[in-house]
Design a protein around this motif. Structure first.
Motif, PDB file in Angstrom:
ATOM      1  N   GLY A 148       0.827  -1.200   0.000  1.00  0.00           N
ATOM      2  CA  GLY A 148       0.000   0.000   0.000  1.00  0.00           C
ATOM      3  C   GLY A 148       0.859   1.247   0.000  1.00  0.00           C
ATOM      4  O   GLY A 148       1.938   1.270   0.595  1.00  0.00           O
ATOM      5  N   VAL A 149       0.396   2.259  -0.703  1.00  0.00           N
ATOM      6  CA  VAL A 149       1.104   3.548  -0.708  1.00  0.00           C
ATOM      7  C   VAL A 149       0.074   4.643  -0.921  1.00  0.00           C
ATOM      8  O   VAL A 149      -0.954   4.421  -1.576  1.00  0.00           O
ATOM      9  CB  VAL A 149       2.202   3.569  -1.806  1.00  0.00           C
ATOM     10  CG1 VAL A 149       1.623   3.551  -3.197  1.00  0.00           C
ATOM     11  CG2 VAL A 149       3.142   4.747  -1.631  1.00  0.00           C
ATOM     12  N   GLU A 150       0.299   5.784  -0.309  1.00  0.00           N
ATOM     13  CA  GLU A 150      -0.656   6.878  -0.471  1.00  0.00           C
ATOM     14  C   GLU A 150       0.071   8.205  -0.624  1.00  0.00           C
ATOM     15  O   GLU A 150       1.295   8.262  -0.508  1.00  0.00           O
ATOM     16  CB  GLU A 150      -1.640   6.921   0.709  1.00  0.00           C
ATOM     17  CG  GLU A 150      -0.987   6.979   2.055  1.00  0.00           C
ATOM     18  CD  GLU A 150      -1.991   6.900   3.191  1.00  0.00           C
ATOM     19  OE1 GLU A 150      -3.111   6.434   2.988  1.00  0.00           O
ATOM     20  OE2 GLU A 150      -1.615   7.344   4.286  1.00  0.00           O
ATOM     21  N   LYS A 151      -0.717   9.219  -0.888  1.00  0.00           N
ATOM     22  CA  LYS A 151      -0.210  10.593  -1.073  1.00  0.00           C
ATOM     23  C   LYS A 151       0.813  10.682  -2.207  1.00  0.00           C
ATOM     24  O   LYS A 151       1.887  11.268  -2.046  1.00  0.00           O
ATOM     25  CB  LYS A 151       0.385  11.116   0.238  1.00  0.00           C
ATOM     26  CG  LYS A 151      -0.632  11.244   1.355  1.00  0.00           C
ATOM     27  CD  LYS A 151       0.033  11.693   2.627  1.00  0.00           C
ATOM     28  CE  LYS A 151      -0.914  11.664   3.789  1.00  0.00           C
ATOM     29  NZ  LYS A 151      -0.275  11.793   5.077  1.00  0.00           N
ATOM     30  N   LEU A 152       0.487  10.092  -3.332  1.00  0.00           N
ATOM     31  CA  LEU A 152       1.343  10.253  -4.504  1.00  0.00           C
ATOM     32  C   LEU A 152       1.115  11.650  -5.083  1.00  0.00           C
ATOM     33  O   LEU A 152       0.017  12.191  -4.959  1.00  0.00           O
ATOM     34  CB  LEU A 152       1.001   9.198  -5.572  1.00  0.00           C
ATOM     35  CG  LEU A 152       1.702   7.848  -5.446  1.00  0.00           C
ATOM     36  CD1 LEU A 152       1.050   7.012  -4.360  1.00  0.00           C
ATOM     37  CD2 LEU A 152       1.642   7.081  -6.756  1.00  0.00           C
ATOM     38  N   PRO A 153       2.142  12.241  -5.713  1.00  0.00           N
ATOM     39  CA  PRO A 153       1.949  13.580  -6.282  1.00  0.00           C
ATOM     40  C   PRO A 153       0.915  13.560  -7.409  1.00  0.00           C
ATOM     41  O   PRO A 153       0.707  12.536  -8.040  1.00  0.00           O
ATOM     42  CB  PRO A 153       3.332  13.938  -6.829  1.00  0.00           C
ATOM     43  CG  PRO A 153       4.244  12.837  -6.489  1.00  0.00           C
ATOM     44  CD  PRO A 153       3.481  11.698  -5.928  1.00  0.00           C
ATOM     45  N   CYS A 154       0.309  14.720  -7.616  1.00  0.00           N
ATOM     46  CA  CYS A 154      -0.684  14.838  -8.687  1.00  0.00           C
ATOM     47  C   CYS A 154       0.040  15.143 -10.001  1.00  0.00           C
ATOM     48  O   CYS A 154       0.804  16.099 -10.090  1.00  0.00           O
ATOM     49  CB  CYS A 154      -1.659  15.966  -8.339  1.00  0.00           C
ATOM     50  SG  CYS A 154      -2.959  16.157  -9.535  1.00  0.00           S
ATOM     51  N   ALA A 193       5.051   7.605 -16.820  1.00  0.00           N
ATOM     52  CA  ALA A 193       4.199   8.521 -16.040  1.00  0.00           C
ATOM     53  C   ALA A 193       3.899   9.789 -16.841  1.00  0.00           C
ATOM     54  O   ALA A 193       2.781  10.303 -16.828  1.00  0.00           O
ATOM     55  CB  ALA A 193       4.886   8.868 -14.722  1.00  0.00           C
ATOM     56  N   LYS A 194       4.916  10.267 -17.569  1.00  0.00           N
ATOM     57  CA  LYS A 194       4.753  11.495 -18.352  1.00  0.00           C
ATOM     58  C   LYS A 194       3.776  11.260 -19.508  1.00  0.00           C
ATOM     59  O   LYS A 194       2.943  12.111 -19.818  1.00  0.00           O
ATOM     60  CB  LYS A 194       6.112  11.912 -18.904  1.00  0.00           C
ATOM     61  CG  LYS A 194       6.288  13.404 -19.061  1.00  0.00           C
ATOM     62  CD  LYS A 194       7.742  13.729 -19.328  1.00  0.00           C
ATOM     63  CE  LYS A 194       7.940  15.238 -19.350  1.00  0.00           C
ATOM     64  NZ  LYS A 194       9.351  15.591 -19.482  1.00  0.00           N
ATOM     65  N   LYS A 195       3.883  10.085 -20.104  1.00  0.00           N
ATOM     66  CA  LYS A 195       3.053   9.773 -21.271  1.00  0.00           C
ATOM     67  C   LYS A 195       1.588   9.517 -20.867  1.00  0.00           C
ATOM     68  O   LYS A 195       0.661  10.046 -21.470  1.00  0.00           O
ATOM     69  CB  LYS A 195       3.625   8.542 -21.976  1.00  0.00           C
ATOM     70  CG  LYS A 195       2.915   8.171 -23.262  1.00  0.00           C
ATOM     71  CD  LYS A 195       3.491   6.909 -23.843  1.00  0.00           C
ATOM     72  CE  LYS A 195       2.623   6.400 -24.990  1.00  0.00           C
ATOM     73  NZ  LYS A 195       2.995   5.033 -25.379  1.00  0.00           N
ATOM     74  N   HIS A 196       1.399   8.692 -19.840  1.00  0.00           N
ATOM     75  CA  HIS A 196       0.034   8.281 -19.483  1.00  0.00           C
ATOM     76  C   HIS A 196      -0.654   9.227 -18.490  1.00  0.00           C
ATOM     77  O   HIS A 196      -1.864   9.157 -18.310  1.00  0.00           O
ATOM     78  CB  HIS A 196       0.053   6.862 -18.905  1.00  0.00           C
ATOM     79  CG  HIS A 196       0.368   5.810 -19.920  1.00  0.00           C
ATOM     80  ND1 HIS A 196       1.650   5.456 -20.234  1.00  0.00           N
ATOM     81  CD2 HIS A 196      -0.438   5.059 -20.708  1.00  0.00           C
ATOM     82  CE1 HIS A 196       1.626   4.506 -21.170  1.00  0.00           C
ATOM     83  NE2 HIS A 196       0.376   4.260 -21.481  1.00  0.00           N
ATOM     84  N   ARG A 197       0.125  10.051 -17.794  1.00  0.00           N
ATOM     85  CA  ARG A 197      -0.424  10.940 -16.759  1.00  0.00           C
ATOM     86  C   ARG A 197      -1.435  10.207 -15.870  1.00  0.00           C
ATOM     87  O   ARG A 197      -2.626  10.530 -15.863  1.00  0.00           O
ATOM     88  CB  ARG A 197      -1.094  12.157 -17.378  1.00  0.00           C
ATOM     89  CG  ARG A 197      -0.158  12.977 -18.219  1.00  0.00           C
ATOM     90  CD  ARG A 197      -0.639  14.395 -18.427  1.00  0.00           C
ATOM     91  NE  ARG A 197       0.234  15.099 -19.342  1.00  0.00           N
ATOM     92  CZ  ARG A 197       1.438  15.550 -19.012  1.00  0.00           C
ATOM     93  NH1 ARG A 197       1.884  15.411 -17.790  1.00  0.00           N
ATOM     94  NH2 ARG A 197       2.195  16.167 -19.904  1.00  0.00           N
ATOM     95  N   PRO A 198      -0.988   9.209 -15.142  1.00  0.00           N
ATOM     96  CA  PRO A 198      -1.933   8.436 -14.315  1.00  0.00           C
ATOM     97  C   PRO A 198      -2.561   9.304 -13.232  1.00  0.00           C
ATOM     98  O   PRO A 198      -1.907  10.208 -12.697  1.00  0.00           O
ATOM     99  CB  PRO A 198      -1.045   7.345 -13.708  1.00  0.00           C
ATOM    100  CG  PRO A 198       0.337   7.857 -13.803  1.00  0.00           C
ATOM    101  CD  PRO A 198       0.395   8.766 -14.982  1.00  0.00           C
ATOM    102  N   SER A 199      -3.813   9.023 -12.970  1.00  0.00           N
ATOM    103  CA  SER A 199      -4.536   9.872 -12.023  1.00  0.00           C
ATOM    104  C   SER A 199      -4.617   9.259 -10.624  1.00  0.00           C
ATOM    105  O   SER A 199      -5.012   9.935  -9.686  1.00  0.00           O
ATOM    106  CB  SER A 199      -5.940  10.138 -12.556  1.00  0.00           C
ATOM    107  OG  SER A 199      -6.496   8.939 -13.026  1.00  0.00           O
ATOM    108  N   GLY A 200      -4.239   7.989 -10.487  1.00  0.00           N
ATOM    109  CA  GLY A 200      -4.293   7.353  -9.161  1.00  0.00           C
ATOM    110  C   GLY A 200      -3.280   7.965  -8.207  1.00  0.00           C
ATOM    111  O   GLY A 200      -2.112   8.115  -8.553  1.00  0.00           O
ATOM    112  N   ARG A 201      -3.745   8.343  -7.006  1.00  0.00           N
ATOM    113  CA  ARG A 201      -2.831   8.960  -6.037  1.00  0.00           C
ATOM    114  C   ARG A 201      -2.731   8.156  -4.754  1.00  0.00           C
ATOM    115  O   ARG A 201      -2.168   8.593  -3.757  1.00  0.00           O
ATOM    116  CB  ARG A 201      -3.291  10.386  -5.749  1.00  0.00           C
ATOM    117  CG  ARG A 201      -3.279  11.263  -6.995  1.00  0.00           C
ATOM    118  CD  ARG A 201      -3.527  12.696  -6.662  1.00  0.00           C
ATOM    119  NE  ARG A 201      -2.510  13.210  -5.760  1.00  0.00           N
ATOM    120  CZ  ARG A 201      -2.642  14.338  -5.072  1.00  0.00           C
ATOM    121  NH1 ARG A 201      -3.745  15.047  -5.190  1.00  0.00           N
ATOM    122  NH2 ARG A 201      -1.696  14.743  -4.256  1.00  0.00           N
ATOM    123  N   CYS A 202      -3.290   6.970  -4.805  1.00  0.00           N
ATOM    124  CA  CYS A 202      -3.289   6.135  -3.613  1.00  0.00           C
ATOM    125  C   CYS A 202      -3.542   4.700  -4.082  1.00  0.00           C
ATOM    126  O   CYS A 202      -4.467   4.453  -4.844  1.00  0.00           O
ATOM    127  CB  CYS A 202      -4.419   6.644  -2.732  1.00  0.00           C
ATOM    128  SG  CYS A 202      -4.647   5.777  -1.226  1.00  0.00           S
TER     129      CYS A 202
END
Lengths: 262, 142
Positions: A167-173, A197-206
């Motif tokens: 588990g991991v949380e508080k990823l940057p936006c 990350a740059k290409k897909h711009r994932p939105s998950g932050r947790c």
């Protein structure tokens, strides 16, 4: 509908087997010249006369359909049925895993989603089923390598290789104007490359990931991801006995549904 | 020699606590899967193997494979796919406290496998070592 499909597939296999058997027997045994010459032919003789011109293609076709029957049944019936059961299961699980705005009426489902990745050929973890509708057709897949874990991709691939809950949380936006530092931080925490990350711009932050096994063998992984930086309740690290039981249920429930659907 | 065939129950909630460990240069929360956390342990003399045997009970029934040759002081039976420790076999000369202490000492040294130890197997080995340290006396036949 599914029951009709499963029975029609089996019926087709049986018919194919019978056609193969009859055409093979007809070709091997056949009627005598005397019976062919006579006016009164029995059923086998009639079948022989009718089938003889078609035996060359009927026999191989029958063999192919008989052999392919179980595979057709699996891909057309069993897998969709398993996926449907798992999707229901994921929808039931969502309120137990996510917190915060998830339960608000106007919150899109894909902001708090559960995904089952299945271990596939080529050391890839592919999406097997996903909650919600908006992103369920996504083709994203992650590589995993149990011997060289540093080569694993994504939270799913890494969890599959390590075989533990993570588990991991508080990823940057990651928005359009995200700095390289933010992208690098995101990539490290989500086990992807900065380029990805740059290409897909994932939105998950947790993220939270739960390994799924069948008879001890790794089968896949359940990944929870949320757009809220703290959107996953301590489901993977439960606080009370009740939650602990609920949390343990996740892996056991998944394994049971997967086992039942086969 | 007396045999203790009674399972000693283990509290899985206490055994499997989430921890933050560095992975890929950042701290990631990690917790053993419920399949890898034992809920019972027992020690007895295995007549077939002629060894002191410590069994761990799990919620699944994964097939096992043997680690170590029969001449070794300690053999392990580990999960075929997960690598979790299912049984520990200690040679009969080292019974009782000696057997448990020997197992603890050997497990603390590191992996039995020559291949890279997966994270779940490593954490299971640490957990099992902890259980042996705390429950060792109860496992010893009087």
């Amino acid at each position: 509908m599914l029951t009709a499909a499963i029975y029609s597939t089996r019926l087709m296999t049986v018919i194919a087997f019978l056609v193969t058997a009859v055409s093979s027997v007809t070709l091997a045994v056949g009627p005598t010249a005397a019976s062919l010459a006579s006016e009164e032919r029995d059923l086998i003789d009639k079948a022989y006369v009718y089938l003889l011109p078609h035996v060359a293609w009927l026999t191989p076709l029958g063999i192919i359909i008989t052999a392919a029957g179980p595979f057709i049944e699996r891909s057309l019936v069993r897998v969709p049925r398993q996926r449907a059961a798992l999707k229901k299961c994921l929808d039931e699980l969502r309120p137990h895993i996510f917190i915060g705005e998830m339960n608000r009426a106007n919150t899109p489902e894909h902001h708090y989603r559960l995904t089952i990745f299945k271990k596939c050929l080529g050391s890839r973890a592919r999406i097997w089923v996903r909650s919600g509708i908006a992103t369920e057709k996504s083709k994203v897949c992650f590589r995993f390598d149990t011997r060289r874990v540093e080569r694993c991709q994504g939270f799913a691939g890494t969890c599959l290789a390590h075989n533990v809950r993570m588990g991991v949380e508080k990823l940057p936006c990651i928005t359009g104007d995200a700095s390289d530092q933010e992208i690098q931080a995101y990539a490290s925490m989500a086990f992807v490359t900065p380029e990805w990350a740059k290409k897909h711009r994932p939105s998950g932050r947790c993220f939270a990931a739960y390994p799924i096994r069948r008879n001890g063998r790794p089968w896949g992984v359940l990944v929870a991801d949320s757009r809220h930086p703290e959107g996953i309740q301590s489901g993977w690290q439960p606080a009370t006995t009740h939650k602990e039981r609920q949390s343990e249920m996740i892996e056991i429930l998944m394994a049971a549904v997967i086992g039942a659907g086969r | 020699m007396n045999e203790t065939h009674q399972w000693i129950r283990l509290d899985r909630n206490k055994l499997s606590k989430p921890e933050n460990i560095p992975l890929n240069g950042v701290l990631i929360g990690v917790q053993l899967s419920p399949w890898d956390v034992p809920d019972g342990v027992k020690g007895y003399h295995d007549k077939e193997e002629d060894r002191f045997r410590i069994d761990f009970r799990y919620s699944d029934s994964e097939s096992e494979k043997r680690v170590g040759s029969r001449n070794d002081e300690i053999n392990l039976l580990v999960g075929r796919y997960s690598g979790k420790i299912i049984s520990i076999l200690v040679e009969t000369e080292k019974t009782g406290v000696d057997a448990v202490m020997l197992a603890v000492e050997r497990l603390s040294k590191g992996s039995f496998n020559k291949r890279r130890e997966p994270l779940n197997a490593r954490r299971n080995r640490e957990l099992v070592t902890g259980v042996l340290r705390s429950k060792g006396e109860k496992l010893t036949p009087v």
